[in-house]
Design a protein around this motif. Structure first.
Motif, PDB file in Angstrom:
ATOM      1  N   PHE A   1     -33.316  69.122  28.897  1.00  0.00           N
ATOM      2  CA  PHE A   1     -32.624  67.836  28.947  1.00  0.00           C
ATOM      3  C   PHE A   1     -32.286  67.475  30.387  1.00  0.00           C
ATOM      4  O   PHE A   1     -31.954  68.348  31.199  1.00  0.00           O
ATOM      5  CB  PHE A   1     -31.322  67.886  28.137  1.00  0.00           C
ATOM      6  CG  PHE A   1     -31.517  68.048  26.661  1.00  0.00           C
ATOM      7  CD1 PHE A   1     -31.543  66.946  25.817  1.00  0.00           C
ATOM      8  CD2 PHE A   1     -31.676  69.311  26.101  1.00  0.00           C
ATOM      9  CE1 PHE A   1     -31.720  67.098  24.452  1.00  0.00           C
ATOM     10  CE2 PHE A   1     -31.856  69.468  24.735  1.00  0.00           C
ATOM     11  CZ  PHE A   1     -31.879  68.356  23.908  1.00  0.00           C
ATOM     12  N   ALA A   2     -32.356  66.194  30.680  1.00  0.00           N
ATOM     13  CA  ALA A   2     -31.898  65.670  31.969  1.00  0.00           C
ATOM     14  C   ALA A   2     -31.215  64.335  31.721  1.00  0.00           C
ATOM     15  O   ALA A   2     -31.669  63.548  30.875  1.00  0.00           O
ATOM     16  CB  ALA A   2     -33.066  65.502  32.937  1.00  0.00           C
ATOM     17  N   CYS A   3     -30.118  64.095  32.432  1.00  0.00           N
ATOM     18  CA  CYS A   3     -29.423  62.808  32.329  1.00  0.00           C
ATOM     19  C   CYS A   3     -29.948  61.910  33.434  1.00  0.00           C
ATOM     20  O   CYS A   3     -29.862  62.250  34.622  1.00  0.00           O
ATOM     21  CB  CYS A   3     -27.911  63.000  32.447  1.00  0.00           C
ATOM     22  SG  CYS A   3     -26.977  61.467  32.217  1.00  0.00           S
ATOM     23  N   THR A   4     -30.481  60.764  33.064  1.00  0.00           N
ATOM     24  CA  THR A   4     -31.127  59.861  34.024  1.00  0.00           C
ATOM     25  C   THR A   4     -30.215  58.738  34.497  1.00  0.00           C
ATOM     26  O   THR A   4     -30.591  57.982  35.397  1.00  0.00           O
ATOM     27  CB  THR A   4     -32.390  59.248  33.398  1.00  0.00           C
ATOM     28  OG1 THR A   4     -32.034  58.534  32.201  1.00  0.00           O
ATOM     29  CG2 THR A   4     -33.387  60.345  33.034  1.00  0.00           C
TER      30      THR A   4
ATOM     31  N   PHE B   1     -25.482  56.994  27.960  1.00  0.00           N
ATOM     32  CA  PHE B   1     -26.066  57.982  28.863  1.00  0.00           C
ATOM     33  C   PHE B   1     -27.564  58.084  28.571  1.00  0.00           C
ATOM     34  O   PHE B   1     -27.960  58.366  27.435  1.00  0.00           O
ATOM     35  CB  PHE B   1     -25.406  59.339  28.669  1.00  0.00           C
ATOM     36  CG  PHE B   1     -24.049  59.451  29.311  1.00  0.00           C
ATOM     37  CD1 PHE B   1     -23.902  60.005  30.571  1.00  0.00           C
ATOM     38  CD2 PHE B   1     -22.927  58.981  28.658  1.00  0.00           C
ATOM     39  CE1 PHE B   1     -22.659  60.100  31.172  1.00  0.00           C
ATOM     40  CE2 PHE B   1     -21.680  59.064  29.240  1.00  0.00           C
ATOM     41  CZ  PHE B   1     -21.538  59.625  30.510  1.00  0.00           C
ATOM     42  N   GLY B   2     -28.378  57.840  29.584  1.00  0.00           N
ATOM     43  CA  GLY B   2     -29.819  57.989  29.434  1.00  0.00           C
ATOM     44  C   GLY B   2     -30.206  59.456  29.479  1.00  0.00           C
ATOM     45  O   GLY B   2     -29.837  60.177  30.414  1.00  0.00           O
ATOM     46  N   LEU B   3     -30.934  59.901  28.468  1.00  0.00           N
ATOM     47  CA  LEU B   3     -31.372  61.295  28.403  1.00  0.00           C
ATOM     48  C   LEU B   3     -32.893  61.367  28.389  1.00  0.00           C
ATOM     49  O   LEU B   3     -33.553  60.620  27.653  1.00  0.00           O
ATOM     50  CB  LEU B   3     -30.822  61.982  27.154  1.00  0.00           C
ATOM     51  CG  LEU B   3     -29.305  62.156  27.029  1.00  0.00           C
ATOM     52  CD1 LEU B   3     -28.978  62.880  25.729  1.00  0.00           C
ATOM     53  CD2 LEU B   3     -28.725  62.890  28.228  1.00  0.00           C
ATOM     54  N   ARG B   4     -33.417  62.266  29.178  1.00  0.00           N
ATOM     55  CA  ARG B   4     -34.844  62.604  29.133  1.00  0.00           C
ATOM     56  C   ARG B   4     -34.966  63.947  28.435  1.00  0.00           C
ATOM     57  O   ARG B   4     -34.369  64.937  28.864  1.00  0.00           O
ATOM     58  CB  ARG B   4     -35.433  62.677  30.537  1.00  0.00           C
ATOM     59  CG  ARG B   4     -36.948  62.907  30.573  1.00  0.00           C
ATOM     60  CD  ARG B   4     -37.432  62.926  32.018  1.00  0.00           C
ATOM     61  NE  ARG B   4     -38.875  62.938  32.089  1.00  0.00           N
ATOM     62  CZ  ARG B   4     -39.626  64.032  32.101  1.00  0.00           C
ATOM     63  NH1 ARG B   4     -39.032  65.232  32.022  1.00  0.00           N
ATOM     64  NH2 ARG B   4     -40.943  63.966  32.175  1.00  0.00           N
TER      65      ARG B   4
ATOM     66  N   THR C   1     -39.655  62.372  25.767  1.00  0.00           N
ATOM     67  CA  THR C   1     -39.123  61.094  25.298  1.00  0.00           C
ATOM     68  C   THR C   1     -37.848  60.784  26.062  1.00  0.00           C
ATOM     69  O   THR C   1     -37.235  61.679  26.667  1.00  0.00           O
ATOM     70  CB  THR C   1     -38.837  61.114  23.783  1.00  0.00           C
ATOM     71  OG1 THR C   1     -38.540  59.789  23.338  1.00  0.00           O
ATOM     72  CG2 THR C   1     -37.657  62.017  23.448  1.00  0.00           C
ATOM     73  N   GLU C   2     -37.445  59.524  26.056  1.00  0.00           N
ATOM     74  CA  GLU C   2     -36.186  59.111  26.670  1.00  0.00           C
ATOM     75  C   GLU C   2     -35.375  58.309  25.663  1.00  0.00           C
ATOM     76  O   GLU C   2     -35.919  57.460  24.951  1.00  0.00           O
ATOM     77  CB  GLU C   2     -36.431  58.286  27.932  1.00  0.00           C
ATOM     78  CG  GLU C   2     -37.073  59.099  29.050  1.00  0.00           C
ATOM     79  CD  GLU C   2     -37.066  58.374  30.392  1.00  0.00           C
ATOM     80  OE1 GLU C   2     -36.540  57.238  30.454  1.00  0.00           O
ATOM     81  OE2 GLU C   2     -37.584  58.951  31.371  1.00  0.00           O
ATOM     82  N   ILE C   3     -34.078  58.611  25.601  1.00  0.00           N
ATOM     83  CA  ILE C   3     -33.196  57.957  24.633  1.00  0.00           C
ATOM     84  C   ILE C   3     -31.888  57.593  25.319  1.00  0.00           C
ATOM     85  O   ILE C   3     -31.602  58.039  26.437  1.00  0.00           O
ATOM     86  CB  ILE C   3     -32.885  58.875  23.426  1.00  0.00           C
ATOM     87  CG1 ILE C   3     -32.136  60.129  23.901  1.00  0.00           C
ATOM     88  CG2 ILE C   3     -34.155  59.253  22.670  1.00  0.00           C
ATOM     89  CD1 ILE C   3     -31.440  60.895  22.811  1.00  0.00           C
TER      90      ILE C   3
ATOM     91  N   MET D   1     -21.728  60.836  37.654  1.00  0.00           N
ATOM     92  CA  MET D   1     -21.623  59.426  37.273  1.00  0.00           C
ATOM     93  C   MET D   1     -20.801  58.656  38.303  1.00  0.00           C
ATOM     94  O   MET D   1     -19.671  59.064  38.628  1.00  0.00           O
ATOM     95  CB  MET D   1     -20.973  59.287  35.892  1.00  0.00           C
ATOM     96  CG  MET D   1     -20.879  57.853  35.408  1.00  0.00           C
ATOM     97  SD  MET D   1     -20.170  57.716  33.739  1.00  0.00           S
ATOM     98  CE  MET D   1     -18.416  58.018  34.099  1.00  0.00           C
ATOM     99  N   PRO D   2     -21.311  57.554  38.833  1.00  0.00           N
ATOM    100  CA  PRO D   2     -20.511  56.753  39.761  1.00  0.00           C
ATOM    101  C   PRO D   2     -19.219  56.265  39.106  1.00  0.00           C
ATOM    102  O   PRO D   2     -19.235  55.812  37.955  1.00  0.00           O
ATOM    103  CB  PRO D   2     -21.448  55.583  40.102  1.00  0.00           C
ATOM    104  CG  PRO D   2     -22.830  56.100  39.841  1.00  0.00           C
ATOM    105  CD  PRO D   2     -22.688  57.032  38.670  1.00  0.00           C
ATOM    106  N   VAL D   3     -18.121  56.365  39.831  1.00  0.00           N
ATOM    107  CA  VAL D   3     -16.842  55.868  39.321  1.00  0.00           C
ATOM    108  C   VAL D   3     -16.952  54.384  38.983  1.00  0.00           C
ATOM    109  O   VAL D   3     -16.329  53.895  38.035  1.00  0.00           O
ATOM    110  CB  VAL D   3     -15.726  56.118  40.354  1.00  0.00           C
ATOM    111  CG1 VAL D   3     -14.422  55.459  39.931  1.00  0.00           C
ATOM    112  CG2 VAL D   3     -15.521  57.614  40.565  1.00  0.00           C
TER     113      VAL D   3
END
Length: 219
Positions: free
Chosen positions: A6-9, A24-27, A95-97, A155-157
């Motif tokens: 998993f990676a958070c995009t 949250f975009g996940l790859r 896949t990306e979700i 994550m940017p504030v």
């Protein structure tokens, strides 16, 4: 065994949510690029506050969570942010979700208090995954996602600030005990104040004018 990585995009506010929600975009990648029929995915998101620096004004605002900065070597512990779940449709290889994560503005919750204390920069997050994978190139079987499966994301504030500004423009929420709220209601009624904002402004002004001069309404 199915090996998911998993990676958070990225992260962005949900523009049409009933309440404040982050997407949250996940790859998601299967290491051997074997077909995956579906994934019932659970995610625990944790704040890792020791992984960033804090400006002096941020340190002051974080005192209720972590104490004074000289104590932060022992008090700057991970903070629970959220639990979320979704179903990942079948895919081959990658896949990306989007993972919807409901958020709260209640400053009695440690994560919301932490976010509000930050002026800028990034929020170090750790996403911990669990759930069930349904896979098999010649059949169908289920297996758990290992508990050590995780990924980090900063994550940017500004993402949090934009979401809250969209949901609660120029406003904030405060939870009070019932007896305290009743005292405030009596104060407002006695002064015929038109709004709760005027009530707090009047109370703060009077306390400032008479500090140390005797017992107040909320003693």
């Amino acid at each position: 065994m199915t090996d998911l990585h998993f990676a958070c995009t990225g992260a962005r506010p949900e523009p049409y949510g009933a309440g404040p929600t982050l997407l949250f975009g996940l790859r998601v990648e299967e290491a051997d690029h074997q077909p995956v029929h579906a994934v019932v995915l659970r995610c625990q998101i944790r704040i890792e506050p020791h992984q960033r620096r804090y400006a002096p004004e941020e340190q002051e605002r974080l005192g209720d969570l972590f104490g004074t900065p000289e104590r932060w070597g022992t008090t700057l512990k991970p903070v629970q942010f959220a639990h979320a779940a979704t179903v990942v449709p079948g895919f081959d290889g990658v896949t990306e979700i989007d993972l919807p994560v409901p958020c709260t503005y209640d400053t009695e919750v440690a994560s919301a208090s932490y976010f509000r204390a930050l002026s800028g920069g990034e929020i170090p997050l750790l996403l911990l995954f669990s759930g069930t994978v349904f896979s098999g190139p010649r059949g169908f079987h289920a297996e758990p996602i290992p508990w050590h499966t995780e990924t980090g994301y900063r994550m940017p504030v500004a993402v949090w600030q934009r979401m809250m500004a969209d949901c609660f423009p120029n406003s904030a929420w405060l939870r009070l005990r019932s007896d305290c709220l009743e005292e405030l209601r009596r104060f407002r009624s006695a002064r015929a104040l038109p709004s709760w904002e005027d009530t707090f402004a009047t109370l703060l002004r009077e306390v400032g004018d008479s500090r140390g001069a005797g017992e107040g309404w909320l003693s």
